[in-house]
Write a protein that holds these residues in place. Structure first.
Motif, PDB file in Angstrom:
ATOM      1  N   CYS A  51       0.920  15.873   3.107  1.00 47.65           N
ATOM      2  CA  CYS A  51       0.603  15.006   4.254  1.00 47.65           C
ATOM      3  C   CYS A  51       1.833  14.291   4.811  1.00 47.65           C
ATOM      4  O   CYS A  51       1.818  13.847   5.958  1.00 47.65           O
ATOM      5  N   PHE A  52       2.895  14.183   4.026  1.00 52.22           N
ATOM      6  CA  PHE A  52       4.130  13.550   4.466  1.00 52.22           C
ATOM      7  C   PHE A  52       5.014  14.627   5.086  1.00 52.22           C
ATOM      8  O   PHE A  52       5.325  15.633   4.444  1.00 52.22           O
ATOM      9  N   PHE A  62      -0.327  13.055  -0.839  1.00 55.86           N
ATOM     10  CA  PHE A  62       0.390  11.804  -1.020  1.00 55.86           C
ATOM     11  C   PHE A  62      -0.433  10.711  -0.349  1.00 55.86           C
ATOM     12  O   PHE A  62      -0.998  10.936   0.724  1.00 55.86           O
ATOM     13  N   ASN A  63      -0.491   9.579  -0.964  1.00 57.56           N
ATOM     14  CA  ASN A  63      -1.269   8.468  -0.408  1.00 57.56           C
ATOM     15  C   ASN A  63      -0.474   7.805   0.714  1.00 57.56           C
ATOM     16  O   ASN A  63       0.401   6.971   0.471  1.00 57.56           O
ATOM     17  N   CYS A  64      -0.794   8.180   1.949  1.00 62.23           N
ATOM     18  CA  CYS A  64      -0.018   7.702   3.102  1.00 62.23           C
ATOM     19  C   CYS A  64      -0.011   6.182   3.207  1.00 62.23           C
ATOM     20  O   CYS A  64       0.916   5.601   3.772  1.00 62.23           O
ATOM     21  N   SER A  65      -1.029   5.536   2.668  1.00 58.24           N
ATOM     22  CA  SER A  65      -1.085   4.074   2.821  1.00 58.24           C
ATOM     23  C   SER A  65       0.006   3.400   1.992  1.00 58.24           C
ATOM     24  O   SER A  65       0.263   2.214   2.171  1.00 58.24           O
ATOM     25  N   GLU A  90       0.205  11.929   7.600  1.00 59.67           N
ATOM     26  CA  GLU A  90      -1.150  12.008   8.174  1.00 59.67           C
ATOM     27  C   GLU A  90      -2.099  12.576   7.138  1.00 59.67           C
ATOM     28  O   GLU A  90      -2.001  13.752   6.773  1.00 59.67           O
ATOM     29  N   ALA A  91      -3.005  11.731   6.669  1.00 58.27           N
ATOM     30  CA  ALA A  91      -3.884  12.133   5.570  1.00 58.27           C
ATOM     31  C   ALA A  91      -4.917  13.166   5.993  1.00 58.27           C
ATOM     32  O   ALA A  91      -5.486  13.854   5.151  1.00 58.27           O
ATOM     33  N   PRO A 104      -6.909  20.028   0.093  1.00 62.15           N
ATOM     34  CA  PRO A 104      -6.720  20.725  -1.183  1.00 62.15           C
ATOM     35  C   PRO A 104      -6.995  22.226  -1.063  1.00 62.15           C
ATOM     36  O   PRO A 104      -7.876  22.651  -0.312  1.00 62.15           O
ATOM     37  N   TYR A 105      -6.228  22.973  -1.808  1.00 59.73           N
ATOM     38  CA  TYR A 105      -6.485  24.404  -1.920  1.00 59.73           C
ATOM     39  C   TYR A 105      -7.858  24.588  -2.572  1.00 59.73           C
ATOM     40  O   TYR A 105      -8.226  23.870  -3.490  1.00 59.73           O
TER      41      TYR A 105
END
Lengths: 580, 580
Positions: free
Chosen positions: A50-51, A210-213, A227-228, A235-236
């Motif tokens: 997400c990053f 990754f926890n964007c927060s 962007e989450a 997930p795969y």
């Protein structure tokens, strides 16, 4: 050639010999198959967890495309480097490169790296069925995202595998960092030393979370985009049909992390390791180090009305990285429906005993045992230590930290460039070294000397672990050998005893592998035959450790290597061969 | 050889000839001086504007060390590349490389880039006094921080400069970006296109000031470190003594930005441009493009009880970058005491008329005029356009966007590798092109064709600007020629008229330069002699524009070039010359 003990092995050997004969007949070669691949190595923005950050990709993808071939086939990869200023080299991990040592893809050892704008063709035979890998072998470019699978199947009339399954699926594991590889490599080679730290996320088939927060709002000048919700980091999902059995090929090309891998509520039966058949055994947690591959059989035998978690998590180091997640999806449930349960977290990170137990459980399948020679011609003990050299943090073997000379050894040795590397053989007396504590003197020296080993001899390598420069700390190192498999003769938990410990070796049914773990404070004993002419590296597969000198180079039978292709030349002392 | 009009010029020419004769006598060479430099090119964390990021440094410094030499001296720079995976090449900007075209340092044109672990020796004569530059000439490595000054003094018995001063000082200007050069180059070569944007700060002698409060608190995983208080980003302070006159050498190696430069409350007298003496004129705002150098005389004649601002700011593009600041420090005030006034902000960014007026004001000093040949043998019109090629944003000359072939032209032409680049000469009819608007068809094509020009002929180049792909927009481009100075014959504000405009040329006292501005919608006319055997690039000095194809390559007299050193080889088609 190692000898067969079983009938099936003899049959396999016979068929293999026939195929090799066939493959030398040009008209028959087409039957065996040649697989051409065109790769463009380039940067692309990727958000695997997400990053958003730059990754080194193959044709825009990271992980790159899987190479499929059948045993005996020829693989031809023409790689064009379109990175703006960086070179690249790609190693075919587990492929022995018999007769093609210049295709091993190891910068500084077997080739000059491929320069921007240049194309280079790797060509090699995949001579055994099994699960293999490829990845960049230059700087920290594996960490930058250049990695993938090589899956070699049994050909139509080949020796059947000693297990059955309905479907063949594969999962590649990776740890992922947000810092650039330039930041990482600069920090590693600076005073004060800057360690790469634990990864930001674990990727399963190139997807993590990754926890964007954890990030603040994007800064005004230098946008960090996370962007989450984008599909790229969902997930795969591995879709299964109830009642079917899956062969799951699992490979790890982490930069750093040893991992455990589990499928919630399902047992796994280990059947293959590094391309060699394993006497089957069951586990709930598969430990896997960087550079290892396993095949496990999983039967979809649980309640099919829901999905289950596939999880991977860091072991061997105290984790600060969230568990990597994928979905074991029972058809016809929605593939992205989360399981109703909390993800399993796997075993304790520091349960070395259970990791060691798995290592010891891995033995050759009883129908495919290739017993090792009963004794060795030479024993090389390699003491693994963390050191300082001129104030820089390094890793050493027998107090020598490897600095690759940039004139590839294969060329230097073949062309007799005696000034391209240190001509004194490495040696160091470790008899009195106390592995249990930080040594009084942590200083080591750099060297690019080579172990020159007689061709067609049997060599034992004893990897001996020790305390790092931190009191009470010893790390796990996955050691990987190029150009050869080795028999894993045994593991021990203390300082190796030259007299007593060899008596404990498994000489009956040891597994052949190309990558093996050395556990904290312990030793691992290997045996191999120098039956593949060339120059090869043997190194810790933790990329930053190798970057910091953790490897040795050995030569055997280089005089038997054919004329080297000029495409591997152009750097360092090889410029002496230019005649305009 | 251009002819002298004045007595002083004749004296200069005589002395220069004598020196050249002396320099050919080996025993006398030592008298002329040889300057050896050892450079290690490596990454280091730098905070030039308080924001910490990686820079490509020389021996840890960015800007790199100034090279000092006297006219006629030989400079020998042995560069060792210790970047982990990246090559490098360094251009000696303004040095004509007479007899040493292989030392021009232009990747793809005069050499293969220097690979990691390799050392390469640049060796050349600095044959004229004046102010020159050096910088990376590969990818976006100038933007990454590899740049510096070459300052060539008049030797003891040389021709005196036509101006006097008490002290010699230098100031190098740079724009600075926080995004990595990999991010920038990837965005530039992506669909959708991502422009590098305006710089985060302007650096004066490697120091700028980014407003750290624009960043949020460091994020948890990927620390952005910005410290406003560290000495590394305190403003550069130029200490002066009241009543003294300073020669200030000002060079710009911005990636993108055209700049104006001013010293609060002080006039500047321009006396040198790109190593050539200028008929002196006064200005309060010195306009300077990337690749240009000027010397100005400044007398410290203001109230010495306080300090004054030195400022630089973006012109030609609508600025979003804060004014770059340094301190004009009257001794004995504290060098870091800020002036009591607000920093001056310089002229309006879009006052093209005043920039053009400065360009026209720059003429050869009356005692050093070298009039151009009265007519040219060949005229090359180069239409500057912004285009799309297969959907990618590019810049073109006559609808051809340059893609460097990575087999250096110098080697390909000398060794007659006819397949290393496009053999058709570039040509394009621009007679009917409407420069005032976005064309109906913005598509162009790629080419790596070469302009092959007869040796010792006179060539006119008409740089013709046009509208970009944005309605109502035309940009300023600083054009830089390698291996030669050119006479600047004139500037115009519209489409060049082949019949009328040549009549307006200044053939009396035009300045010789190596870098010149092409203004929006206008034309700039240059004349030069192809008197330096080799292969040379002529390109827009905005690094991202050159990266996007804005340049041409020309050859003249390559058959007269001596045997090429093998050290420049090793890449691309030059591997054909390897004979193991």
């Amino acid at each position: 050639m190692a000898q067969c003990r079983s009938r099936l092995c003899l049959v396999a050997f016979f068929l293999f010999s026939v195929m090799m004969m066939i493959s030398s007949v040009p008209t028959a070669e087409a039957k065996l198959g040649i697989h051409f691949h065109k790769w463009e190595v380039k940067y692309a923005y990727k958000s695997p967890d997400c990053f958003k950050k730059l990754a080194i990709t193959i044709n825009g993808d990271s992980p790159g495309p899987t190479i499929y071939a059948a045993q005996g086939d020829r693989v031809v990869v023409t790689l064009t480097n379109t990175l703006p200023t960086e070179n690249v080299a790609v190693h075919w991990h587990g492929i022995r490169q018999i007769g093609t040592p210049w295709s091993d893809g190891t910068e500084g050892v077997t080739q000059c790296p491929i320069m921007p704008g240049d194309s280079f063709t790797y060509e090699f035979v995949v001579d055994r069925a099994g699960t293999y890998l490829y990845h960049a072998h230059y700087g920290l470019q594996l960490s930058a995202g250049l990695y993938g699978f090589i899956i070699v199947s049994v050909p139509l009339h080949g020796v059947p595998e000693p297990f059955v399954y309905d479907k063949d699926r594969s999962i590649i594991l990776k740890d992922w960092y947000h810092a650039t590889t330039y930041e990482q490599s600069t920090s590693l080679s600076s005073i004060p030393f800057g360690w790469v730290g634990e990864p930001q996320s674990l990727l399963i088939n190139g997807r993590g979370r990754f926890n964007c927060s954890l990030l603040n709002a994007p800064s005004s000048d230098h946008s960090e985009i996370c962007e989450a919700k984008i599909p790229e980091c969902s997930p795969y999902s591995l879709t299964v049909v109830h009642g079917e059995t899956y062969r799951l090929r699992i490979g790890s090309l982490t930069s750093l992390s040893a991992l455990s891998f589990q499928i919630e509520g399902h047992n796994m039966t280990v059947v293959e390791a590094d391309g060699n058949y394993v006497e089957p055994f069951q586990t709930k947690n598969l430990y896997i180090n960087s550079g290892e591959t396993y095949s496990v059989l999983v039967t979809a035998d649980q309640d099919p009305s829901r999905n289950y978690w596939i999880t991977t998590n860091v072991v061997s180091r105290e984790p600060s990285t969230p568990t990597g997640l994928a979905i074991f999806n029972y058809y016809p449930n929605h593939p992205h429906k989360y399981p109703p349960t909390a993800p399993t977290t796997g075993p304790l990170w520091n349960d070395t005993a259970s990791q060691l137990a798995q290592s010891r459980a891995i033995r050759a399948h009883h129908d495919f045992v290739q017993p090792p020679p009963p004794r060795s011609d030479r024993v090389i003990v390699l003491l693994n230590t963390q050191n300082l050299i001129d104030g820089y943090n390094r890793w050493s073997l027998n107090n020598r930290s490897l600095t690759l000379p940039h004139t590839p050894y294969l060329i230097a040795l073949k062309q007799n460039f005696t000034d391209a590397f240190d001509q004194n053989p490495p040696s160091y007396d470790i008899a009195n070294y106390d592995i249990s504590k930080v040594p009084d003197n942590v200083n080591a020296t750099s060297s690019n000397a080579v172990y020159r080993i007689s061709f067609n001899t049997t060599v034992d390598i004893i990897l001996q672990n020790a305390n790092t420069m931190t009191p009470g700390s010893s790390e796990t190192h996955p050691w990987h050998m190029h150009g050869h498999d080795f028999w894993v003769l045994g593991y021990g938990s203390n300082k190796f005893d030259m007299v007593k410990d060899p008596a404990t070796y498994n000489l009956v049914d040891p597994i052949l592998k190309n990558t093996v773990a050395l556990y904290p404070y312990g030793w691992t004993a290997l045996r191999f035959r120098t039956d593949n002419p060339g120059v090869w590296i043997f190194h810790c597969h933790i990329e930053p450790h190798f970057f910091m000198g953790m490897g040795i180079v050995f030569e055997a039978g280089v005089e038997m290597v054919g004329t080297l292709p000029t495409s591997i030349m152009g750097c360092g002392e090889t410029k002496r061969l230019i005649n305009p």
